[in-house]
Design a protein around this motif. Sequence first.
Motif, mmCIF file in Angstrom:
data_model
loop_
_atom_site.group_PDB
_atom_site.id
_atom_site.type_symbol
_atom_site.label_atom_id
_atom_site.label_comp_id
_atom_site.label_asym_id
_atom_site.label_seq_id
_atom_site.Cartn_x
_atom_site.Cartn_y
_atom_site.Cartn_z
ATOM 1 N N PRO A 61 0.844 -1.198 0.000
ATOM 2 C CA PRO A 61 0.000 0.000 0.000
ATOM 3 C C PRO A 61 0.877 1.245 0.000
ATOM 4 N N ARG A 62 0.418 2.279 -0.699
ATOM 5 C CA ARG A 62 1.198 3.510 -0.811
ATOM 6 C C ARG A 62 0.275 4.713 -0.604
ATOM 7 N N ALA A 63 0.852 5.797 -0.129
ATOM 8 C CA ALA A 63 0.082 7.022 0.120
ATOM 9 C C ALA A 63 0.855 8.224 -0.401
ATOM 10 N N PHE A 64 0.109 9.186 -0.936
ATOM 11 C CA PHE A 64 0.726 10.357 -1.551
ATOM 12 C C PHE A 64 0.057 11.624 -1.035
ATOM 13 N N SER A 65 0.851 12.666 -0.845
ATOM 14 C CA SER A 65 0.339 13.993 -0.507
ATOM 15 C C SER A 65 0.327 14.812 -1.789
ATOM 16 N N MET A 66 -0.845 14.911 -2.407
ATOM 17 C CA MET A 66 -0.934 15.597 -3.687
ATOM 18 C C MET A 66 -0.570 17.076 -3.563
ATOM 19 N N SER A 67 -0.848 17.667 -2.399
ATOM 20 C CA SER A 67 -0.573 19.088 -2.217
ATOM 21 C C SER A 67 0.918 19.395 -2.259
ATOM 22 N N LYS A 68 1.757 18.362 -2.094
ATOM 23 C CA LYS A 68 3.205 18.568 -2.130
ATOM 24 C C LYS A 68 3.772 18.475 -3.548
ATOM 25 N N LEU A 69 2.923 18.133 -4.516
ATOM 26 C CA LEU A 69 3.381 18.119 -5.899
ATOM 27 C C LEU A 69 3.537 19.551 -6.389
ATOM 28 N N SER A 70 4.497 19.791 -7.253
ATOM 29 C CA SER A 70 4.753 21.146 -7.738
ATOM 30 C C SER A 70 3.636 21.607 -8.667
ATOM 31 N N PRO A 71 3.371 22.922 -8.731
ATOM 32 C CA PRO A 71 2.321 23.441 -9.626
ATOM 33 C C PRO A 71 2.687 23.238 -11.086
ATOM 34 N N GLY A 72 1.662 23.438 -11.934
ATOM 35 C CA GLY A 72 1.880 23.370 -13.379
ATOM 36 C C GLY A 72 1.856 21.954 -13.891
ATOM 37 N N PRO A 73 2.208 21.783 -15.165
ATOM 38 C CA PRO A 73 2.620 22.797 -16.139
ATOM 39 C C PRO A 73 1.419 23.585 -16.675
ATOM 40 N N CYS A 75 -0.043 23.280 -19.543
ATOM 41 C CA CYS A 75 -0.964 22.399 -20.271
ATOM 42 C C CYS A 75 -1.419 21.254 -19.373
ATOM 43 N N PRO A 76 -2.721 21.106 -19.119
ATOM 44 C CA PRO A 76 -3.202 20.031 -18.240
ATOM 45 C C PRO A 76 -2.952 18.635 -18.805
ATOM 46 N N LEU A 77 -2.777 18.521 -20.118
ATOM 47 C CA LEU A 77 -2.506 17.222 -20.727
ATOM 48 C C LEU A 77 -1.153 16.664 -20.288
ATOM 49 N N GLN A 78 -0.300 17.539 -19.760
ATOM 50 C CA GLN A 78 1.032 17.136 -19.311
ATOM 51 C C GLN A 78 1.185 17.276 -17.804
ATOM 52 N N ALA A 79 0.056 17.307 -17.098
ATOM 53 C CA ALA A 79 0.092 17.415 -15.643
ATOM 54 C C ALA A 79 0.754 16.182 -15.035
ATOM 55 N N ARG A 80 1.169 16.309 -13.777
ATOM 56 C CA ARG A 80 1.875 15.233 -13.091
ATOM 57 C C ARG A 80 1.063 13.942 -13.091
ATOM 58 N N THR A 95 -2.894 24.768 -10.588
ATOM 59 C CA THR A 95 -2.667 25.973 -11.382
ATOM 60 C C THR A 95 -3.484 27.139 -10.828
ATOM 61 N N GLU A 96 -3.001 28.331 -11.076
ATOM 62 C CA GLU A 96 -3.759 29.535 -10.757
ATOM 63 C C GLU A 96 -3.796 30.474 -11.960
ATOM 64 N N ASN A 97 -3.299 29.984 -13.106
ATOM 65 C CA ASN A 97 -3.154 30.816 -14.293
ATOM 66 C C ASN A 97 -4.203 30.516 -15.355
ATOM 67 N N LYS A 98 -4.649 31.533 -16.011
ATOM 68 C CA LYS A 98 -5.549 31.408 -17.155
ATOM 69 C C LYS A 98 -4.854 30.656 -18.291
ATOM 70 N N MET A 99 -5.546 29.697 -18.885
ATOM 71 C CA MET A 99 -4.994 28.965 -20.018
ATOM 72 C C MET A 99 -5.057 29.844 -21.270
ATOM 73 N N HIS A 100 -3.915 29.995 -21.946
ATOM 74 C CA HIS A 100 -3.850 30.790 -23.171
ATOM 75 C C HIS A 100 -3.846 29.906 -24.414
ATOM 76 N N ALA A 101 -4.031 28.620 -24.214
ATOM 77 C CA ALA A 101 -4.177 27.663 -25.316
ATOM 78 C C ALA A 101 -5.246 26.667 -24.919
ATOM 79 N N LEU A 102 -5.839 26.013 -25.899
ATOM 80 C CA LEU A 102 -6.865 25.011 -25.638
ATOM 81 C C LEU A 102 -6.230 23.635 -25.491
ATOM 82 N N ALA A 103 -6.916 22.753 -24.766
ATOM 83 C CA ALA A 103 -6.472 21.366 -24.612
ATOM 84 C C ALA A 103 -7.497 20.451 -25.268
ATOM 85 N N ARG A 104 -7.011 19.396 -25.924
ATOM 86 C CA ARG A 104 -7.894 18.403 -26.536
ATOM 87 C C ARG A 104 -7.255 17.033 -26.360
#
Length: 379
Positions: A61-73, A75-80, A95-104
């Motif tokens: 069994p494993r446990a992760f603290s998602m809040s400790k992952l770094s922000p970004g990138p 593009c959400p398609l390349q998120a951690r 993220t806290e930034n407005k997306m300036h490109a679309l994701a598909r």
Amino acid sequence: MANWIRIPSSEDQCVSRPDMHGEQKTYQREVGRAGFQGPASQIYHRHAPAGWAVFEGPLRPRAFSMSKLSPGPACPLQARRVLHNDRMELRYWKTENKMHALARNADGDTLIFVHSGGGELFCDYGHLSYRDGDYILLPRGTAWRIEPLESCEFLIVEATADAFKLPDPSTSGQRASIDPMLFTLPSIDDAFISQQDDAFWEIHIKRQGRVSTLTYPFNPLDALGWEGDLCVVKLNWRDLARSCSDGAKVPPAAYCTFVTESFAVSTFIPKIGEGESGVMRVPFYHSNEDADEFIFYHRGEFFARGEIKAGMGTFHPSGFPHGPHPSAYQQKMIKAPVETEEVAVMIDSKMFLNVDESIPDGAEWKAYVKTWEKAKETL
């Protein structure tokens, strides 16, 4: 479909059962198939099924603290990426930034769960406002972007080469299927029209795990209307809670919210009147032999997990029993209030899940496997 041998009994539930009125203390473990939607047995053990002394090897069994992952990138398609197999990818995006490109996503449907924050989502079908606790289901090939109003954290689940559907109540044990009337649809409203322009816009397209870029000399989110039965939809756990708030005891499968051919997404929501002092509550010790299990803890304090907090995730591969932590057993599992506060998202995968080893050590709780080792002396 698998064929199981059914063992009949006088009660049609078990072959041998201990005397529950005697002095011998027992620990119940449910062994189930097909994500507890198939045959199941209750085994009554003399010792706690999770009271192991040592756990060795890669299966643990494993446990992760998602809040400790770094922000970004950006593009959400390349998120951690946290977990993956050939039919699913689970990512976490901050993220806290407005997306300036679309994701598909051309690899499969995308299900987003909003852990924190709020903002606006624009997609092929129009505009949606989102808040914490929302599921947003994006059909495969949908172009979309977000404008956060604050810092946001998202759990992103991809159904690779597959589609999300609603569970069949006849197999999930639900009293009624999820009412599609609970869904919120995007609107072609003033906010959507006003974001349309003639600037150059990129669409980042993920296919076979690789991202390509398509550029337009205008904003492709330029719909003036649409019709049909395929659309982006939004559903909040609060709507689910209001629709099933009678406090009746239900099996784990009844919390199933979305399904694919290879995995299911369930939502554990606050329950009223389920527990009472001195009565064991689910989730009890269990062995889900046909599924790897991942649980993301959204809010509250999950009553079977003494040390797990909101924003964390746990991974329990099939092959070993698991259940309440010793520290949670007496305080929450037996001496439990009749009203609970926890909200969690669970994924049960029929296919083995792989942990992405690029997760930094600081985001994993390495000692998680040891939290059951004192079960014998604590329980």
